[in-house]
Enzyme design. Structure first.
Site, PDB file in Angstrom:
ATOM      1  N   LYS A   2      43.198  25.930  40.566  1.00 17.31           N
ATOM      2  CA  LYS A   2      42.264  27.056  40.580  1.00 17.31           C
ATOM      3  C   LYS A   2      40.868  26.661  41.072  1.00 17.31           C
ATOM      4  O   LYS A   2      40.183  27.469  41.697  1.00 17.31           O
ATOM      5  CB  LYS A   2      42.139  27.653  39.171  1.00 17.31           C
ATOM      6  CG  LYS A   2      43.390  28.381  38.669  1.00 17.31           C
ATOM      7  CD  LYS A   2      43.123  28.987  37.292  1.00 17.31           C
ATOM      8  CE  LYS A   2      44.383  29.267  36.504  1.00 17.31           C
ATOM      9  NZ  LYS A   2      45.121  30.443  36.913  1.00 17.31           N
TER      10      LYS A   2
ATOM     11  N   LYS B 247      39.117  27.583  31.704  1.00 16.67           N
ATOM     12  CA  LYS B 247      40.469  27.683  32.278  1.00 16.67           C
ATOM     13  C   LYS B 247      40.939  26.327  32.772  1.00 16.67           C
ATOM     14  O   LYS B 247      40.180  25.623  33.446  1.00 16.67           O
ATOM     15  CB  LYS B 247      40.463  28.590  33.523  1.00 16.67           C
ATOM     16  CG  LYS B 247      40.502  30.052  33.272  1.00 16.67           C
ATOM     17  CD  LYS B 247      40.684  30.770  34.615  1.00 16.67           C
ATOM     18  CE  LYS B 247      40.441  32.254  34.441  1.00 16.67           C
ATOM     19  NZ  LYS B 247      40.559  32.961  35.733  1.00 16.67           N
TER      20      LYS B 247
ATOM     21  N   GLY C 244      50.383  31.230  33.410  1.00 13.64           N
ATOM     22  CA  GLY C 244      50.983  31.847  32.236  1.00 13.64           C
ATOM     23  C   GLY C 244      50.025  31.925  31.054  1.00 13.64           C
ATOM     24  O   GLY C 244      50.446  31.948  29.904  1.00 13.64           O
ATOM     25  N   GLY C 245      48.725  31.968  31.340  1.00 13.84           N
ATOM     26  CA  GLY C 245      47.738  32.131  30.264  1.00 13.84           C
ATOM     27  C   GLY C 245      47.513  30.865  29.453  1.00 13.84           C
ATOM     28  O   GLY C 245      46.761  30.876  28.487  1.00 13.84           O
TER      29      GLY C 245
ATOM     30  N   HIS D 223      42.539  43.750  35.593  1.00 15.85           N
ATOM     31  CA  HIS D 223      43.236  42.842  36.505  1.00 15.85           C
ATOM     32  C   HIS D 223      43.801  43.707  37.630  1.00 15.85           C
ATOM     33  O   HIS D 223      44.698  44.515  37.401  1.00 15.85           O
ATOM     34  CB  HIS D 223      44.355  42.111  35.745  1.00 15.85           C
ATOM     35  CG  HIS D 223      45.234  41.263  36.617  1.00 15.85           C
ATOM     36  ND1 HIS D 223      45.384  39.908  36.429  1.00 15.85           N
ATOM     37  CD2 HIS D 223      46.013  41.578  37.677  1.00 15.85           C
ATOM     38  CE1 HIS D 223      46.224  39.427  37.342  1.00 15.85           C
ATOM     39  NE2 HIS D 223      46.618  40.428  38.105  1.00 15.85           N
TER      40      HIS D 223
ATOM     41  N   HIS E 145      47.099  37.740  27.858  1.00 16.74           N
ATOM     42  CA  HIS E 145      47.078  37.385  29.274  1.00 16.74           C
ATOM     43  C   HIS E 145      48.443  37.486  29.948  1.00 16.74           C
ATOM     44  O   HIS E 145      48.637  37.001  31.049  1.00 16.74           O
ATOM     45  CB  HIS E 145      46.501  35.972  29.504  1.00 16.74           C
ATOM     46  CG  HIS E 145      45.171  35.773  28.843  1.00 16.74           C
ATOM     47  ND1 HIS E 145      44.091  36.582  29.090  1.00 16.74           N
ATOM     48  CD2 HIS E 145      44.752  34.872  27.932  1.00 16.74           C
ATOM     49  CE1 HIS E 145      43.068  36.186  28.360  1.00 16.74           C
ATOM     50  NE2 HIS E 145      43.443  35.154  27.633  1.00 16.74           N
TER      51      HIS E 145
ATOM     52  N   GLU F 222      44.948  37.666  43.152  1.00 12.22           N
ATOM     53  CA  GLU F 222      44.565  38.279  41.877  1.00 12.22           C
ATOM     54  C   GLU F 222      43.042  38.338  41.766  1.00 12.22           C
ATOM     55  O   GLU F 222      42.363  37.322  41.931  1.00 12.22           O
ATOM     56  CB  GLU F 222      45.138  37.479  40.703  1.00 12.22           C
ATOM     57  CG  GLU F 222      46.659  37.509  40.643  1.00 12.22           C
ATOM     58  CD  GLU F 222      47.224  36.930  39.343  1.00 12.22           C
ATOM     59  OE1 GLU F 222      48.326  37.343  38.953  1.00 12.22           O
ATOM     60  OE2 GLU F 222      46.572  36.071  38.727  1.00 12.22           O
TER      61      GLU F 222
ATOM     62  N   ARG G 236      53.863  33.415  46.109  1.00  7.23           N
ATOM     63  CA  ARG G 236      55.286  33.728  45.940  1.00  7.23           C
ATOM     64  C   ARG G 236      55.434  35.229  45.789  1.00  7.23           C
ATOM     65  O   ARG G 236      54.442  35.944  45.704  1.00  7.23           O
ATOM     66  CB  ARG G 236      55.814  33.057  44.669  1.00  7.23           C
ATOM     67  CG  ARG G 236      54.943  33.462  43.456  1.00  7.23           C
ATOM     68  CD  ARG G 236      55.498  32.983  42.144  1.00  7.23           C
ATOM     69  NE  ARG G 236      54.470  32.882  41.127  1.00  7.23           N
ATOM     70  CZ  ARG G 236      54.147  33.845  40.266  1.00  7.23           C
ATOM     71  NH1 ARG G 236      54.753  35.003  40.320  1.00  7.23           N
ATOM     72  NH2 ARG G 236      53.206  33.652  39.367  1.00  7.23           N
TER      73      ARG G 236
HETATM   74  P1  ADP Z   1      53.609  37.244  37.740  1.00  2.00           P
HETATM   75  O1  ADP Z   1      54.588  37.027  38.827  1.00  2.00           O
HETATM   76  O2  ADP Z   1      53.193  38.643  37.628  1.00  2.00           O
HETATM   77  O3  ADP Z   1      52.461  36.285  37.720  1.00  2.00           O
HETATM   78  P2  ADP Z   1      54.486  35.992  35.342  1.00  2.00           P
HETATM   79  O4  ADP Z   1      53.526  34.882  35.629  1.00  2.00           O
HETATM   80  O5  ADP Z   1      54.421  36.660  34.026  1.00  2.00           O
HETATM   81  O6  ADP Z   1      54.399  37.100  36.432  1.00  2.00           O
HETATM   82  O7  ADP Z   1      55.981  35.548  35.554  1.00  2.00           O
HETATM   83  C1  ADP Z   1      56.359  34.431  36.257  1.00  2.00           C
HETATM   84  C2  ADP Z   1      56.940  33.481  35.242  1.00  2.00           C
HETATM   85  O8  ADP Z   1      58.247  33.872  34.835  1.00  2.00           O
HETATM   86  C3  ADP Z   1      57.135  32.119  35.765  1.00  2.00           C
HETATM   87  O9  ADP Z   1      55.962  31.384  35.848  1.00  2.00           O
HETATM   88  C4  ADP Z   1      58.144  31.564  34.751  1.00  2.00           C
HETATM   89  O10 ADP Z   1      57.536  31.152  33.567  1.00  2.00           O
HETATM   90  C5  ADP Z   1      59.012  32.751  34.454  1.00  2.00           C
HETATM   91  N1  ADP Z   1      60.291  32.706  35.208  1.00  2.00           N
HETATM   92  C6  ADP Z   1      60.641  31.799  36.120  1.00  2.00           C
HETATM   93  N2  ADP Z   1      61.841  32.051  36.636  1.00  2.00           N
HETATM   94  C7  ADP Z   1      62.286  33.144  36.051  1.00  2.00           C
HETATM   95  C8  ADP Z   1      63.473  33.910  36.176  1.00  2.00           C
HETATM   96  N3  ADP Z   1      64.422  33.631  37.055  1.00  2.00           N
HETATM   97  N4  ADP Z   1      63.613  35.014  35.421  1.00  2.00           N
HETATM   98  C9  ADP Z   1      62.648  35.351  34.572  1.00  2.00           C
HETATM   99  N5  ADP Z   1      61.508  34.659  34.429  1.00  2.00           N
HETATM  100  C10 ADP Z   1      61.311  33.560  35.139  1.00  2.00           C
HETATM  101  P1  ADP Z   2      47.120  32.534  34.906  1.00  7.70           P
HETATM  102  O1  ADP Z   2      47.214  31.430  35.910  1.00  7.70           O
HETATM  103  O2  ADP Z   2      47.459  32.102  33.547  1.00  7.70           O
HETATM  104  O3  ADP Z   2      47.796  33.786  35.410  1.00  7.70           O
HETATM  105  P2  ADP Z   2      44.573  33.839  35.580  1.00  7.70           P
HETATM  106  O4  ADP Z   2      43.393  33.086  36.059  1.00  7.70           O
HETATM  107  O5  ADP Z   2      45.357  34.600  36.587  1.00  7.70           O
HETATM  108  O6  ADP Z   2      45.535  32.832  34.811  1.00  7.70           O
HETATM  109  O7  ADP Z   2      44.118  34.817  34.407  1.00  7.70           O
HETATM  110  C1  ADP Z   2      45.061  35.488  33.574  1.00  7.70           C
HETATM  111  C2  ADP Z   2      44.394  36.654  32.848  1.00  7.70           C
HETATM  112  O8  ADP Z   2      43.244  36.238  32.091  1.00  7.70           O
HETATM  113  C3  ADP Z   2      43.839  37.740  33.756  1.00  7.70           C
HETATM  114  O9  ADP Z   2      44.822  38.645  34.183  1.00  7.70           O
HETATM  115  C4  ADP Z   2      42.797  38.386  32.845  1.00  7.70           C
HETATM  116  O10 ADP Z   2      43.398  39.207  31.893  1.00  7.70           O
HETATM  117  C5  ADP Z   2      42.204  37.209  32.118  1.00  7.70           C
HETATM  118  N1  ADP Z   2      41.025  36.657  32.830  1.00  7.70           N
HETATM  119  C6  ADP Z   2      41.039  35.662  33.726  1.00  7.70           C
HETATM  120  N2  ADP Z   2      39.802  35.387  34.181  1.00  7.70           N
HETATM  121  C7  ADP Z   2      38.970  36.242  33.552  1.00  7.70           C
HETATM  122  C8  ADP Z   2      37.533  36.441  33.577  1.00  7.70           C
HETATM  123  N3  ADP Z   2      36.739  35.691  34.313  1.00  7.70           N
HETATM  124  N4  ADP Z   2      37.019  37.416  32.795  1.00  7.70           N
HETATM  125  C9  ADP Z   2      37.828  38.172  32.014  1.00  7.70           C
HETATM  126  N5  ADP Z   2      39.161  38.007  31.931  1.00  7.70           N
HETATM  127  C10 ADP Z   2      39.737  37.058  32.697  1.00  7.70           C
HETATM  128 MG    MG Z   3      47.343  34.865  37.102  1.00  7.76          MG
END
Ligand code: ADP
Ligand code: ADP
Ligand code: MG
Length: 641
Positions: free
Chosen positions: A116, A158, A164-165, A208, A234, A274, A296
């Site tokens: 990041k 972060k 995944g939060g 988001h 998250h 995002e 992806r």
């Molecule tokens: P987004 O694509 O919106 O960021 P998420 O991060 O919640 O959604 O979902 C992606 C996550 O789902 C992956 O990082 C992993 O932890 C999980 N995952 C990976 N492969 C599979 C699968 N085949 N079916 C369901 N979940 C999976």
């Molecule tokens: P991940 O890699 O776990 O998906 P992200 O950086 O995409 O992490 O952030 C996941 C979630 O955390 C966002 O969808 C939002 O809800 C919250 N978030 C991230 N950054 C911020 C920010 N600067 N201020 C407020 N909420 C945030």
């Molecule tokens: Mg994210």
């Protein structure tokens, strides 16, 4: 176009990719672990190759075995789905070194967005607004605390390698910074092997909003935005497209920024930029900032497909096979509105713990798109993400699409595992959500109301009693009534006792706690006390379920028969299926109530199990590294004197 591809994934996304491949006349090869030998994606594919044990590291993460399977079956390309190897640049290099095509971006584009901090620095240079904060190399605690003071509280810590939060901490006061930093770094080191963090301004009233992009390696287009603000810790719960309240000006600014981001790294294929948006004063073009790029196909891609009419997997296959971008920006338009709800095997009252089970009954609504990796009779195993399906609805307006989502969730039936269905249904009826007033705090603020279990009313209880008495099944057939005789029986359901009296074929009287329900079968549907119930009664081994509206499950077994092993706190049971990450005690050791005994990890969470009382450890029944089912005894204390 390719003639054969291999799908390096499982579950709904593997099935989703196979669907489009088939539509394009492309043959498919599935891969599977021991746990998935009879899974839906294996049955759907033209060929399937076994690649190892159930643990992801023994199968779906074994790049070498997957590439070998592609070569052995004559597949020309590999689709990674999401998760697993989808964002692993070393895998992309290995695929290409084997002479195969990776259906996705180049290894260098994935590397550019992999961390990041580096991604933010790169985006800043490309003129994409990034969240104000510190994303430099200096990881000294004092320096980071100073950066937080400069940025101004609240701040977000972060993990740079996060996902995944995980490894994320909200800090509201300077006094809390040091402790939060330490715990974020610790979690990041364990989860990602990289303790580095960045500090960001915590955006107020955050929304988001992400933009779907698609590139050919040089040029990119965007396919508009998705709003994913409905999150729990998250994690996205319900997504929609377009974003409520979006203006033409803001959309143009976000779309252009996303295209700039994709073109800056020579992006090829489907990706998502995002953004975090400050929604405190409506949507304004100077209030969105880049958070990260997911290189992806995203879980929630179907809402974009629903409003653009484009099959994103088809585009992935076409571009990966060498075709130019299938459409220019000017050809892409939005029609209507769409929602997606993520249906999980989850124990909501227990704190959204992942659940497992064999889906003895499974029904998806007509008129909605259900992307799923399971069929009736399939098992949600402890090894993978417990997603059951994604329910997607579309409509000409947001209100229509949302009312279709409500109806679709009411028509979804799952028995054999607990699910988050009632939670999703409650969320779909949330008034603020209906008005489009979404932010990432909505679910957290109203969590009690959203998770309050609706109590079954008399009609539901009466119909469950009919089911338990063997008088109704499935669609309300006349099983018991065919051998009709005036008959009074007593049935026990989850602590309820009901008297069931058959009065005539298709007519029974049920008495529960003195209340009387007159039940009649009229034209295949159950009427209770003069009103149509709209309910369906489903019998599965040991249980009776009453569906729609709502889903209610009653155990037929006498609750007193159930072993209450944990009585007295002497046994610590696994509260969910998961991986035993650590065990902190050994036999003979004295422990005090509240002491840490073990840590269990399931998908995206870690749970610490503590001693329920003081005592001496008699037996440690689980070892670190082992996978356990829910309800399994892990630690036994000696009997109390
Ligand atoms: P987004 O694509 O919106 O960021 P998420 O991060 O919640 O959604 O979902 C992606 C996550 O789902 C992956 O990082 C992993 O932890 C999980 N995952 C990976 N492969 C599979 C699968 N085949 N079916 C369901 N979940 C999976
Ligand atoms: P991940 O890699 O776990 O998906 P992200 O950086 O995409 O992490 O952030 C996941 C979630 O955390 C966002 O969808 C939002 O809800 C919250 N978030 C991230 N950054 C911020 C920010 N600067 N201020 C407020 N909420 C945030
Ligand atoms: Mg994210």
């Amino acid at each position: 176009m390719f003639s054969k591809i291999l799908i390096a994934n499982r579950g709904e996304i593997a099935c989703r990719v196979i669907d489009t491949a088939r539509k394009l006349g492309v043959a498919t090869v599935a891969v599977y672990s021991d746990a998935d030998a009879t899974a839906r994606h294996v049955a759907m594919a033209d060929e399937a190759v076994h690649i190892g044990g159930p643990r992801p590291s023994d199968s779906y993460l074994r790049g070498g075995a997957i590439i070998a399977a592609a070569l052995a079956t004559g597949a020309q390309a590999i689709h990674p789905g999401y998760g697993f190897l989808s964002e692993n640049p070393d895998f992309v290099d290995a695929v290409e070194a084997a002479g195969l095509v990776f259906i996705g971006p180049s290894a260098s584009a994935i590397r550019a967005m992999g961390l990041k901090d580096a991604a933010k620095a790169l985006m800043e240079t490309a003129g994409v607004p990034v969240v104000p904060g510190y994303h430099g190399d200096n990881q000294d605690g004092e320096h980071l605390a100073g950066a937080a003071d400069t940025i101004g509280y609240p701040v977000l810590i972060k993990a740079v390698a996060g996902g995944g939060g995980k490894g994320m901490r909200l800090v509201e006061r300077p006094g809390d910074f040091a402790a939060a930093l330490e715990s974020a770094q610790g979690e990041a080191r364990t989860a990602f092997g990289n303790p580095a963090v960045l500090i960001e301004k915590y955006v107020s009233m955050p929304r988001h909003i992400e933009v779907q992009v698609f590139g050919d390696g040089t040029r990119a287009v965007h396919l508009y935005e998705r709003d994913c603000s409905l999150q729990r810790r998250h994690q996205k719960v319900i997504e929609e497209a377009p974003a409520p309240g979006m203006t033409a000006e803001m959309r143009a600014a976000m779309g252009q920024a996303a295209v700039r981001a994709a073109e800056a790294i020579g992006y090829k294929g489907a990706g998502t930029i995002e953004f975090i948006v400050d929604g405190s004063e409506g949507l304004r073009p100077d209030r969105f900032w880049f958070m990260e790029m997911n290189t992806r196909l995203q879980v929630e891609h179907p809402v974009t497909e629903a409003i653009t009419g484009i099959d994103l997997v088809e585009w992935q296959l076409r571009v990966a096979s060498g075709e130019p971008l299938p459409a220019a920006q000017a050809d892409l338009t939005i029609t209507g509105h769409a929602f997606e709800a993520r249906l999980y095997a989850e124990d909501v009252p227990a704190g959204f713990l992942p659940a497992t089970g064999t889906l003895t009954h499974l029904h998806f609504p007509e008129g909605a798109r259900a992307d799923t990796g399971v069929r009736p009779g399939d098992t949600i195993s402890p090894w993978y993400d417990p997603m059951i399906a994604k329910i997607i609805t579309r409509g000409a307006t947001r209100a229509i699409a949302l009312s279709r989502l409500r109806a679709a969730l009411e028509d979804t039936e799952v028995a054999g595992s607990v699910t988050n269905l009632s939670f999703l249904a409650a969320l779909s009826r949330h008034e603020g959500f209906a008005r489009g007033e979404v932010d990432t705090g909505l679910i957290g603020r109203d969590i009690d109301a959203l998770t309050a279990a609706a109590a079954p009313d008399l009609a539901v209880q009466a119909l469950a009693a009919l089911g338990a008495a063997g008088l109704a099944d499935g669609g309300g057939a006349l099983t018991g009534f065919a051998l009709w005789s005036p008959l009074l029986r007593t049935v026990a359901l989850d602590g309820l006792t009901a008297g069931v009296e058959v009065l005539a074929p298709g007519h029974a009287r049920v008495t529960i706690d003195g209340a009387v329900a007159d039940c009649r079968l009229i034209a295949g549907g159950w009427w209770v006390n003069g009103r149509p119930s709209g309910a369906r009664i489903v019998l599965t081994p040991g249980r009776v379920s009453v569906f729609g509206p709502g889903a209610f499950h009653f155990d037929l077994t006498d609750p007193l028969d159930r072993a209450t092993q944990a009585a007295g706190g002497g046994l610590t049971l696994s509260p969910m299926p998961g991986l035993v990450k650590a065990v902190f005690v050994t036999a003979g050791q004295a422990v005090a109530a509240g002491d840490r005994l073990a840590v269990l990890e399931a998908m995206k969470m870690e749970h610490t199990l503590t001693a329920a009382r003081d005592g001496t450890v008699a037996e440690v029944l689980a070892e670190a590294g082992s996978q356990v089912e829910a309800g399994v005894a892990l630690i036994r204390l000696e009997e109390e004197e």
